[in-house]
Design a protein around this motif. Structure first.
Motif, PDB file in Angstrom:
ATOM      1  N   SER A  13       0.821  -1.236   0.137  1.00  0.00           N
ATOM      2  CA  SER A  13      -0.095   0.059   0.019  1.00  0.00           C
ATOM      3  C   SER A  13       0.821   1.202   0.025  1.00  0.00           C
ATOM      4  CB  SER A  13      -0.807   0.078   1.170  1.00  0.00           C
ATOM      5  OG  SER A  13      -0.078   0.268   2.490  1.00  0.00           O
ATOM      6  N   LEU A  22       0.215   3.829   1.656  1.00  0.00           N
ATOM      7  CA  LEU A  22       0.271   4.175   3.156  1.00  0.00           C
ATOM      8  C   LEU A  22       1.759   3.531   3.582  1.00  0.00           C
ATOM      9  CD1 LEU A  22      -1.360   6.218   4.677  1.00  0.00           C
ATOM     10  CD2 LEU A  22      -2.434   3.937   5.744  1.00  0.00           C
ATOM     11  N   PHE A  23       1.881   2.395   3.615  1.00  0.00           N
ATOM     12  CA  PHE A  23       3.118   1.517   4.114  1.00  0.00           C
ATOM     13  C   PHE A  23       4.338   1.996   3.569  1.00  0.00           C
ATOM     14  CE2 PHE A  23       6.265  -1.650   3.715  1.00  0.00           C
ATOM     15  CZ  PHE A  23       6.425  -2.093   4.789  1.00  0.00           C
ATOM     16  N   ASP A  32       4.896   5.187   2.387  1.00  0.00           N
ATOM     17  CA  ASP A  32       5.034   6.593   3.013  1.00  0.00           C
ATOM     18  C   ASP A  32       5.769   6.527   4.321  1.00  0.00           C
ATOM     19  OD1 ASP A  32       4.163   7.795   0.553  1.00  0.00           O
ATOM     20  OD2 ASP A  32       1.999   8.248   1.651  1.00  0.00           O
ATOM     21  N   GLU A  33       5.423   5.542   5.070  1.00  0.00           N
ATOM     22  CA  GLU A  33       5.885   5.356   6.552  1.00  0.00           C
ATOM     23  C   GLU A  33       7.206   4.856   6.352  1.00  0.00           C
ATOM     24  OE1 GLU A  33       5.238   2.342  10.270  1.00  0.00           O
ATOM     25  OE2 GLU A  33       3.444   2.241   8.775  1.00  0.00           O
ATOM     26  N   GLU A  34       7.579   3.895   5.601  1.00  0.00           N
ATOM     27  CA  GLU A  34       8.978   3.530   5.356  1.00  0.00           C
ATOM     28  C   GLU A  34       9.838   4.422   4.751  1.00  0.00           C
ATOM     29  OE1 GLU A  34      10.031  -0.418   5.539  1.00  0.00           O
ATOM     30  OE2 GLU A  34       8.848   0.543   7.125  1.00  0.00           O
ATOM     31  N   HIS A  35       9.352   5.319   4.044  1.00  0.00           N
ATOM     32  CA  HIS A  35      10.224   6.400   3.466  1.00  0.00           C
ATOM     33  C   HIS A  35      10.448   7.220   4.534  1.00  0.00           C
ATOM     34  CE1 HIS A  35      10.735   9.575  -0.122  1.00  0.00           C
ATOM     35  NE2 HIS A  35      11.665   9.271   0.637  1.00  0.00           N
ATOM     36  N   ARG A  36       9.697   7.359   5.687  1.00  0.00           N
ATOM     37  CA  ARG A  36      10.086   8.446   6.670  1.00  0.00           C
ATOM     38  C   ARG A  36      11.047   7.593   7.740  1.00  0.00           C
ATOM     39  NH1 ARG A  36       4.459   9.256   6.262  1.00  0.00           N
ATOM     40  NH2 ARG A  36       4.093   7.990   8.266  1.00  0.00           N
ATOM     41  N   SER A  37      10.882   6.458   7.902  1.00  0.00           N
ATOM     42  CA  SER A  37      11.554   5.731   8.632  1.00  0.00           C
ATOM     43  C   SER A  37      12.815   5.317   8.237  1.00  0.00           C
ATOM     44  CB  SER A  37      10.901   4.478   9.080  1.00  0.00           C
ATOM     45  OG  SER A  37      11.732   3.427   9.963  1.00  0.00           O
ATOM     46  N   TYR A  62      13.066  -0.240  -1.956  1.00  0.00           N
ATOM     47  CA  TYR A  62      11.680  -0.332  -2.617  1.00  0.00           C
ATOM     48  C   TYR A  62      11.516   0.118  -4.136  1.00  0.00           C
ATOM     49  CZ  TYR A  62       9.939  -1.436   2.230  1.00  0.00           C
ATOM     50  OH  TYR A  62       9.755  -2.011   3.487  1.00  0.00           O
TER      51      TYR A  62
END
Length: 248
Positions: free
Chosen positions: A199, A201-202, A204-209, A219
């Motif tokens: 997704s 959303l996932f 986006d979270e990985e990008h920030r982390s 990715y």
């Protein structure tokens, strides 16, 4: 059953759909119907590359008697994980082929085909020859010496070789084959953004982390500079000249 078995023998994609209840993504169909000898899979994490190659390996073992399929990874544990996917798909078959041998590391069918998972040890791999299919998982992290040791196993059998991985810097045989291997190789790139099961959303979270560099590598399938390099890959390559003869 002869007609559908014959059709499945000729088409691994049909085999996956009708016999394994697996619905491939478009890129997986392309891989399953690939007819060449050398394949590079530059794929995002969790994109389905191990699943696809496991189906190819099982198809080869079932429909091509006396095939030797070798699974190679940076560690035996990783090779075993790929082997388990093959064993799981084998368990889905309504009519399972008879087994002559089955353990945690290998299996042999009554048609003489074998699937063997191997550790990343050059000396251990040398004992095999006449491979029909070699699958190198996490190829960007497999030692170059091991890769060079595997290739002669395909000389007489004219078998197939698949290197699959996410990138790990501008180094090693996976990077060199992807960028300089030429027309000997077919290439498939699958970014996480192309995978319907991952997704936004996932991501986006990985990008920030993870940060920009690691996210693009894990990715988006990009070969980034390794963090311990003093000079960039491009800078080093520019230092070489075909007009200057090497000393050794």
């Amino acid at each position: 059953m002869l007609a559908p078995n014959l059709a499945a023998a000729l088409d691994p994609d049909l085999f996956a759909r009708n016999f394994l209840s697996f619905q491939p993504d478009p890129w997986q169909t392309k891989l399953l119907r690939w007819s060449g000898k050398r394949m590079l899979l530059n794929c995002s994490r969790q994109s389905g590359k191990s699943t696809s190659t496991a189906i190819l390996a099982l198809h080869r073992a079932v429909f091509y008697p006396d095939s030797l399929i070798l699974l190679v990874s940076p560690s035996l544990r990783q090779s075993v994980e790929l082997f388990r996917k093959i064993a799981d798909f084998l368990g889905r078959l309504a009519e399972k082929p008879k087994m002559l041998e089955e353990n945690a590391l290998s299996l042999q069918l009554d048609n003489g085909s074998r699937v063997v998972s191997l550790p990343s040890k050059e000396a251990t791999v040398r004992g095999f020859s006449g491979a029909s299919l070699i699958i190198e998982d996490e190829a960007s992290r497999v030692e170059d010496q091991l890769y060079r040791t595997m290739r002669p196993m395909l000389a007489v059998s004219r078998g197939r070789l698949i290197l699959m991985s996410t990138p790990y810097g501008k180094q090693g045989h996976f990077f060199e084959e992807w960028t300089k291997g030429g027309s000997d190789w077919e290439r498939i790139e699958v970014r996480a953004t192309d995978c319907p099961r991952i997704s936004p959303l996932f991501l986006d979270e990985e990008h920030r982390s993870l940060g920009e560099r690691w996210f693009r590598q894990e990715y988006l399938c990009e070969f980034a500079e390794t963090v311990d390099h003093v000079f960039s890959y491009e800078t080093v390559m520019k230092a070489f000249s075909p007009d200057v003869k090497t000393l050794f």
